[in-house]
Motif scaffolding. Structure first.
Motif, PDB file in Angstrom:
ATOM      1  N   GLN A 387       0.676  -1.100  -0.026  1.00  0.00           N
ATOM      2  CA  GLN A 387      -0.246   0.000   0.272  1.00  0.00           C
ATOM      3  C   GLN A 387       1.144   1.375  -0.125  1.00  0.00           C
ATOM      4  O   GLN A 387       1.994   1.339   0.659  1.00  0.00           O
ATOM      5  CB  GLN A 387      -0.934   0.445   1.629  1.00  0.00           C
ATOM      6  N   ARG A 389       1.015   4.589   1.679  1.00  0.00           N
ATOM      7  CA  ARG A 389      -0.010   4.677   2.980  1.00  0.00           C
ATOM      8  C   ARG A 389       1.298   5.185   3.963  1.00  0.00           C
ATOM      9  O   ARG A 389       1.082   5.249   5.078  1.00  0.00           O
ATOM     10  CB  ARG A 389      -0.366   3.582   3.885  1.00  0.00           C
ATOM     11  N   LEU A 396      -3.900  10.690   3.488  1.00  0.00           N
ATOM     12  CA  LEU A 396      -4.606   9.469   3.495  1.00  0.00           C
ATOM     13  C   LEU A 396      -6.245   9.679   3.065  1.00  0.00           C
ATOM     14  O   LEU A 396      -6.984   9.350   3.196  1.00  0.00           O
ATOM     15  CB  LEU A 396      -4.285   8.645   3.847  1.00  0.00           C
ATOM     16  N   MET A 443      -6.367   3.553  -0.562  1.00  0.00           N
ATOM     17  CA  MET A 443      -5.261   1.897   0.201  1.00  0.00           C
ATOM     18  C   MET A 443      -5.856   0.465  -0.142  1.00  0.00           C
ATOM     19  O   MET A 443      -5.182  -0.313   0.597  1.00  0.00           O
ATOM     20  CB  MET A 443      -5.771   1.887   2.024  1.00  0.00           C
TER      21      MET A 443
END
Ligand code: AKG
Ligand code: FE2
Length: 478
Positions: A387, A389, A396, A443
């Motif tokens: 992902q 992230r 996010l 995600m």
């Protein structure tokens, strides 16, 4: 001068120190080598008889000159009883083994910084199971550059283990096919070793600086190996999208899942060439391409450079300067930012059209990129499911999209809600395609399972000189 062997007259000499603490030049001729660390210190090595591998005896004249040799490899020395205090390795230059030793003050060993395995697992497909070897550029004749992976193991730790044996086998299969001509003289110059593996203490600093600098990877082939490289800004009529191509965009561009859009053949050939040229120019300069490692020493199977902010695979953090060599992340060219904004706008239009037809919840927020991670995959490159992230919590939370441009060879792109490559959805990304994932798909796990050799458009390769492989740019807003 720091001598590592005893009273062996060296017929060859250190070429020069080109810049402090960075350049390493090592001459090998007729069995003797010296190396300058760029800080005034010199190390020297002696050639060793293969039959005495691991033995500390000196065989200064037992091996002949290495005329015409084209194999390069290295291995940790076996049979050495000096655990911990000294490291040694045997580096093969052609068929000539050269024994390298280091003193405790300047270890050559590959000390691994303590760390988690997490990051490597995060992108597990893309990592190498071997501990990271050093990279080493070897120039055998002035115009010929060869790449080898130069192992540097703590012999005390690794000697006798299966891993070392495997490693030795692997290293002897160094691929020199793309690296040019037969050597014309017997001298070999080794230039710049590097590693991103941390060295434990300050005493290792010289070695650390010495190993952390590598010649940046050039995404384009040397000019003499290109078929038809048009460097000048000659008209590239054949690069403009044709009417049919535009039709194709409309036919094939689609919403892959809520928040995830594929724009097929979106970047024109002209734009792709410009992107390649720009990436190449930045990529060979400070902060340019390098092959990153995770904390456990596993390497990513790609070359990377970061623009705007640097992303560190070890810390999973964005920073202005990268730890591997202290370079600041180069700026993102303005034309890249404009292209990204245009792509997001067009993706949103596509989503709206889809919404009218299918009522999907495909919300795609807009964003202003301040990070661009540029990856170059050779044809054996890949990237495990992961992902994205590490951007700010706010970015996010808002689902600000990642925008990914593909250029060069095609690649199979996998995506899924969780990290399991089996059964993941797959789409072939071709040169000029753009993938955008934001909103609900921000995600999503994604990765590259393979690159398709020789699939890049011929005109692109001819005009840009891009080497075999795939260039990918992912833009994000921190
Ligand atoms: O190469 C690609 O298409 C994906 C790259 C990617 O996911 C990344 O850099 O995070
Ligand atoms: Fe990613």
């Amino acid at each position: 001068m720091r001598r590592l062997d005893h009273a062996i007259p060296c017929r060859s000499r250190v070429a020069e120190t080109v810049s402090r603490q960075v350049r390493v030049l090592l001459f090998c001729s007729m069995g003797k080598m010296k190396m300058s660390l760029g800080d005034g210190d010199e190390w020297s090595w002696r050639r060793k008889d293969p039959s005495s591998r691991g033995d500390s005896g000196v065989h200064s004249d037992s091996v002949g000159a290495d005329e015409g040799s084209s194999e390069l490899s290295s291995t940790s020395a076996g049979g050495d009883t000096r655990y911990g205090e000294h490291n040694s390795r045997i580096m093969m230059i052609g068929d000539i083994p050269v024994h390298l030793e280091a003193t405790p003050n300047y270890p050559l060993n590959c000390n691994e910084s303590p760390g988690t395995q997490g990051a490597a697992q995060e992108r597990d497909i893309g990592t190498d199971s071997q501990k990271s070897p050093k990279h080493c550029e070897i120039r055998a004749a002035p115009e010929v550059v060869r790449k080898v992976e130069l192992a540097s193991y703590d012999t005390g730790t690794h000697r006798g283990s299966d891993g070392v044996v495997n490693f030795i086998k692997r290293r002897t299969r160094v691929d020199l096919r793309n690296q040019g001509t037969t050597r014309s003289d017997s001298s070999i110059k080794v230039e710049k070793l590097h590693t991103s593996i941390g060295l434990k203490d300050a005493r290792s600093l010289s070695a650390s600086i010495f190993v952390n600098k590598a010649k940046p990877f050039d995404i384009c082939l040397p000019r003499r190996r290109r078929l038809d490289f048009a460097e000048t800004s000659d008209p590239v009529e054949d690069c403009e999208q044709t009417h049919e191509a535009v039709q194709l965009v409309e036919q094939e561009s689609r919403v892959l899942r809520p928040g995830m859009v594929l724009l097929k053949n979106y970047v024109t050939l002209r734009e792709q060439i410009d992107i390649i040229r720009k990436c190449r120019e930045i990529g060979i300069g400070p902060g340019g391409f390098y092959q990153p490692c995770y904390q456990d020493g596993a390497k990513l199977r790609l070359q990377m450079m970061c623009l705007g902010l640097d992303w560190d695979p070890n810390t999973r953090k964005y920073e202005r300067q990268r730890r591997v060599d202290g370079c600041s992340a180069p700026d993102i060219p303005n034309e890249f930012i404009l292209a990204v904004k245009r792509a997001i706008g067009d993706a949103k239009d596509l989503v709206k059209k889809g919404d009218r037809r299918s009522n999907l919840r495909n919300d795609l927020p807009t964003m202003s990129p301040n990070i661009c991670i540029v990856n170059f995959y050779t044809t054996t490159g890949r990237l495990g499911l992961h992902q994205d992230r590490d951007e700010s919590r706010e970015s996010l939370r808002k689902g600000l999209p990642v925008v990914s441009f593909s250029i060069g060879d095609s690649a199979e792109f996998l995506f899924r809600d969780y990290r399991d490559a089996d059964g993941a959805e797959r789409v072939m990304l071709e040169s000029g395609d753009v993938v955008i994932f934001g909103g609900e798909s921000r995600m999503v796990f994604h990765g590259i399972s393979s690159v398709v050799p020789n699939s890049a458009p011929k005109a692109l390769v001819d005009k840009s000189g891009l080497r075999p492989g795939r260039l990918n740019l992912t833009f994000r807003q921190f």
